[in-house]
Design a protein around this motif. Structure first.
Motif, PDB file in Angstrom:
ATOM      1  N   ARG A  28       1.183   4.202  -3.214  1.00  0.00           N
ATOM      2  CA  ARG A  28       0.711   5.485  -2.862  1.00  0.00           C
ATOM      3  C   ARG A  28       2.127   6.408  -3.380  1.00  0.00           C
ATOM      4  N   GLY A  45      -0.320   5.812  -7.262  1.00  0.00           N
ATOM      5  CA  GLY A  45      -1.806   5.279  -6.961  1.00  0.00           C
ATOM      6  C   GLY A  45      -2.227   4.196  -8.098  1.00  0.00           C
ATOM      7  N   CYS A  82       0.515  -1.281  -0.101  1.00  0.00           N
ATOM      8  CA  CYS A  82       0.472   0.338   0.088  1.00  0.00           C
ATOM      9  C   CYS A  82       0.935   1.253   0.238  1.00  0.00           C
ATOM     10  N   ARG A  83       2.236   1.437   0.905  1.00  0.00           N
ATOM     11  CA  ARG A  83       2.534   2.283   0.433  1.00  0.00           C
ATOM     12  C   ARG A  83       3.254   2.639  -0.528  1.00  0.00           C
TER      13      ARG A  83
END
Length: 67
Positions: free
Chosen positions: A56, A60, A52-53
């Motif tokens: 991001r 995205g 996820c990091r």
């Protein structure tokens, strides 16, 4: 010391990290749990939080799908 807070500098994913994330996003879409369990496309076995990091940081899901 001044009371101003400095904004954090923008972080960007390396080209190697983006190259590792693109196939995962292409195969699994936004299912980060499935990405974390994929042994072939995620050989380092990064956790869902780490992925996820990284996503991001890379701009995205939409940006990874573009390239």
């Amino acid at each position: 010391m001044s009371q101003e807070r400095r904004a954090r500098p923008a972080r960007f994913a390396s080209t190697g990290e983006q190259a590792m994330l693109r196939p995962l996003v292409g195969k699994h879409g936004e299912d980060v749990q499935a990405m974390a369990k994929d042994r072939k496309l995620n050989p380092d076995q990064r956790t869902a939080g780490e992925l996820c990091r990284a996503i991001r940081k890379a701009g995205g899901f939409a940006r990874l799908r573009e390239a």
